[in-house]
Motif scaffolding. Sequence first.
Motif, PDB file in Angstrom:
ATOM      1  N   PHE A  29      34.149  49.367  -3.835  1.00  0.00           N
ATOM      2  CA  PHE A  29      33.803  49.545  -2.380  1.00  0.00           C
ATOM      3  C   PHE A  29      33.934  48.028  -1.517  1.00  0.00           C
ATOM      4  O   PHE A  29      34.609  48.203  -0.618  1.00  0.00           O
ATOM      5  CB  PHE A  29      32.351  50.110  -2.147  1.00  0.00           C
ATOM      6  CG  PHE A  29      32.274  51.555  -2.558  1.00  0.00           C
ATOM      7  CD1 PHE A  29      33.078  52.352  -1.705  1.00  0.00           C
ATOM      8  CD2 PHE A  29      31.268  52.090  -3.312  1.00  0.00           C
ATOM      9  CE1 PHE A  29      32.810  53.752  -1.920  1.00  0.00           C
ATOM     10  CE2 PHE A  29      31.202  53.492  -3.393  1.00  0.00           C
ATOM     11  CZ  PHE A  29      31.980  54.212  -2.936  1.00  0.00           C
ATOM     12  N   GLU A  30      33.413  47.048  -2.210  1.00  0.00           N
ATOM     13  CA  GLU A  30      33.589  45.858  -1.777  1.00  0.00           C
ATOM     14  C   GLU A  30      34.894  45.165  -1.396  1.00  0.00           C
ATOM     15  O   GLU A  30      35.286  44.861  -0.337  1.00  0.00           O
ATOM     16  CB  GLU A  30      32.592  44.766  -2.506  1.00  0.00           C
ATOM     17  CG  GLU A  30      32.160  43.541  -1.827  1.00  0.00           C
ATOM     18  CD  GLU A  30      31.334  43.970  -0.772  1.00  0.00           C
ATOM     19  OE1 GLU A  30      31.523  43.394   0.322  1.00  0.00           O
ATOM     20  OE2 GLU A  30      30.459  44.733  -0.709  1.00  0.00           O
ATOM     21  N   THR A  31      35.802  45.529  -2.423  1.00  0.00           N
ATOM     22  CA  THR A  31      37.092  45.189  -2.297  1.00  0.00           C
ATOM     23  C   THR A  31      37.649  45.946  -1.183  1.00  0.00           C
ATOM     24  O   THR A  31      38.555  45.520  -0.289  1.00  0.00           O
ATOM     25  CB  THR A  31      37.945  45.528  -3.377  1.00  0.00           C
ATOM     26  OG1 THR A  31      37.693  44.727  -4.552  1.00  0.00           O
ATOM     27  CG2 THR A  31      39.676  45.464  -3.333  1.00  0.00           C
ATOM     28  N   SER A  32      37.449  47.178  -0.888  1.00  0.00           N
ATOM     29  CA  SER A  32      38.005  48.137  -0.073  1.00  0.00           C
ATOM     30  C   SER A  32      37.571  47.423   1.306  1.00  0.00           C
ATOM     31  O   SER A  32      38.170  47.806   2.427  1.00  0.00           O
ATOM     32  CB  SER A  32      37.538  49.661  -0.242  1.00  0.00           C
ATOM     33  OG  SER A  32      38.399  49.986  -1.228  1.00  0.00           O
ATOM     34  N   PHE A  33      36.204  47.388   1.484  1.00  0.00           N
ATOM     35  CA  PHE A  33      35.735  46.785   2.829  1.00  0.00           C
ATOM     36  C   PHE A  33      36.586  45.460   3.396  1.00  0.00           C
ATOM     37  O   PHE A  33      36.913  45.294   4.408  1.00  0.00           O
ATOM     38  CB  PHE A  33      34.310  46.407   2.712  1.00  0.00           C
ATOM     39  CG  PHE A  33      33.324  47.550   2.427  1.00  0.00           C
ATOM     40  CD1 PHE A  33      33.616  48.919   2.964  1.00  0.00           C
ATOM     41  CD2 PHE A  33      32.067  47.448   1.514  1.00  0.00           C
ATOM     42  CE1 PHE A  33      32.898  49.911   2.629  1.00  0.00           C
ATOM     43  CE2 PHE A  33      31.098  48.362   1.412  1.00  0.00           C
ATOM     44  CZ  PHE A  33      31.694  49.605   1.912  1.00  0.00           C
TER      45      PHE A  33
ATOM     46  N   LYS B 257      30.637  54.896   3.875  1.00  0.00           N
ATOM     47  CA  LYS B 257      30.177  53.800   3.405  1.00  0.00           C
ATOM     48  C   LYS B 257      30.719  52.742   4.475  1.00  0.00           C
ATOM     49  O   LYS B 257      30.105  52.131   4.743  1.00  0.00           O
ATOM     50  CB  LYS B 257      30.815  53.504   2.179  1.00  0.00           C
ATOM     51  CG  LYS B 257      30.138  54.088   0.793  1.00  0.00           C
ATOM     52  CD  LYS B 257      28.819  53.499   0.292  1.00  0.00           C
ATOM     53  CE  LYS B 257      28.385  54.188  -1.017  1.00  0.00           C
ATOM     54  NZ  LYS B 257      27.061  53.477  -1.393  1.00  0.00           N
ATOM     55  N   VAL B 258      31.961  53.130   5.011  1.00  0.00           N
ATOM     56  CA  VAL B 258      32.532  52.622   6.050  1.00  0.00           C
ATOM     57  C   VAL B 258      31.734  52.562   7.268  1.00  0.00           C
ATOM     58  O   VAL B 258      31.528  51.344   8.072  1.00  0.00           O
ATOM     59  CB  VAL B 258      34.081  52.768   6.316  1.00  0.00           C
ATOM     60  CG1 VAL B 258      34.661  52.208   7.699  1.00  0.00           C
ATOM     61  CG2 VAL B 258      34.906  52.506   5.113  1.00  0.00           C
TER      62      VAL B 258
ATOM     63  N   PHE C 102      36.827  60.278  -0.627  1.00  0.00           N
ATOM     64  CA  PHE C 102      37.257  60.026   0.692  1.00  0.00           C
ATOM     65  C   PHE C 102      36.050  60.096   1.660  1.00  0.00           C
ATOM     66  O   PHE C 102      35.751  59.237   2.380  1.00  0.00           O
ATOM     67  CB  PHE C 102      38.631  60.708   1.295  1.00  0.00           C
ATOM     68  CG  PHE C 102      38.720  60.667   2.785  1.00  0.00           C
ATOM     69  CD1 PHE C 102      39.255  59.424   3.028  1.00  0.00           C
ATOM     70  CD2 PHE C 102      38.647  61.797   3.660  1.00  0.00           C
ATOM     71  CE1 PHE C 102      39.646  59.412   4.505  1.00  0.00           C
ATOM     72  CE2 PHE C 102      38.896  61.434   4.796  1.00  0.00           C
ATOM     73  CZ  PHE C 102      39.394  60.395   5.392  1.00  0.00           C
ATOM     74  N   GLU C 103      35.380  61.384   1.491  1.00  0.00           N
ATOM     75  CA  GLU C 103      34.013  61.579   2.484  1.00  0.00           C
ATOM     76  C   GLU C 103      33.122  60.486   1.892  1.00  0.00           C
ATOM     77  O   GLU C 103      32.607  60.038   2.956  1.00  0.00           O
ATOM     78  CB  GLU C 103      33.746  62.898   1.977  1.00  0.00           C
ATOM     79  CG  GLU C 103      34.566  63.954   2.563  1.00  0.00           C
ATOM     80  CD  GLU C 103      34.908  63.731   4.075  1.00  0.00           C
ATOM     81  OE1 GLU C 103      33.853  63.494   4.912  1.00  0.00           O
ATOM     82  OE2 GLU C 103      35.972  64.143   4.521  1.00  0.00           O
ATOM     83  N   LYS C 104      32.846  60.106   0.635  1.00  0.00           N
ATOM     84  CA  LYS C 104      31.966  59.039   0.378  1.00  0.00           C
ATOM     85  C   LYS C 104      32.329  57.509   1.086  1.00  0.00           C
ATOM     86  O   LYS C 104      31.390  56.978   1.565  1.00  0.00           O
ATOM     87  CB  LYS C 104      31.997  58.831  -1.217  1.00  0.00           C
ATOM     88  CG  LYS C 104      31.388  59.962  -1.977  1.00  0.00           C
ATOM     89  CD  LYS C 104      31.484  59.667  -3.431  1.00  0.00           C
ATOM     90  CE  LYS C 104      31.116  60.970  -4.414  1.00  0.00           C
ATOM     91  NZ  LYS C 104      31.327  60.565  -5.530  1.00  0.00           N
TER      92      LYS C 104
END
Length: 230
Positions: free
Chosen positions: A19-23, A65-66, A59-61
Motif C-alpha cells: 500500500f505504501e508504495t502505491s500511495f 485506503k486511498v 480495488f475496493e480495499k
Amino acid sequence: MVDIHAHALPFVDDGSDSFETSFIMIEGAISQGVTDIILTPHYSLGEYQTPATEIREEFEKFKAKVKERGLDINLYLGQEIFIRRDFKKIFESGNYLTMNGTKKVLIEFDTSHDFDIAEAVYDLKIMGFEPIVAHFERYNYADISVAEEIKSLGGYIQINAESLVGKTKHIYYKKVKSLLKENLVDFVASDMHDFRQNLLGKAYDFTARKFGADIAEKLFKENSKQLIKG
C-alpha cells in the motif's frame, strides 16, 4: 489530467507490492496534475491470472485506503490484457476486466516477436470490443502503416508519457513524434509501476508546446474523460 494506464493497484502484478508504495505512486501522479486514474493490472495467460473477482476486491480495499490517506484522486478499474495467439480463451472465460466497465479493452503485445496487431484488433471488434493498443511505440515491428490500419478498423492508439520526454529509447521518441504528426494517437498515459514514475505533466507541456494546446487537451484529458463515461 486522466491517466488510463497505470499499475498502482498493489499485490496483483509487478506494479506495486505494498500500500505504501502505491500511495507514493498516487502522490506522484497528483503532483503531475492527474485527477483521475484507471488502474490497469496485467492479465496474461500463464503469468498474471488473478481472478477478476479478486482484483475487484483488492480495488475496493485500495480505494478505501486511498480515501483514508486523504489523497484527492478518482480511481477506476480496468486491465491491461496481453494478447497472444490463443487470446480468445481469455474472453471466452470471462475472467477479464474492461476499462471502467465499458466496451473498451486495453491490450498489449510481445515487443520482440512479430504479431499481427491489426488482425487482433479486427477480431476483438468482431467480438464487440473497442481495443486500445497500449504503448504502441514499443512494437518495433509495427510502423506507422500498422497504426493507420488499427485506426481504420476502429481501434485506438495509446503511447507512454516517458517516450515523449526522452526517458526511454530514442527510437521510441522518434516514433511517438511521427504518430503525433500523423494524428494517430488517442491517449497518452503513464504506464506507471514502482520503477516507472508518472510523467504526464511533463509530457503534456511538451505536447502543448510542439503540437498545440488543443491536441494536448484532447490526448491527456478529453478522450480519457469520454472513455470513463463510456
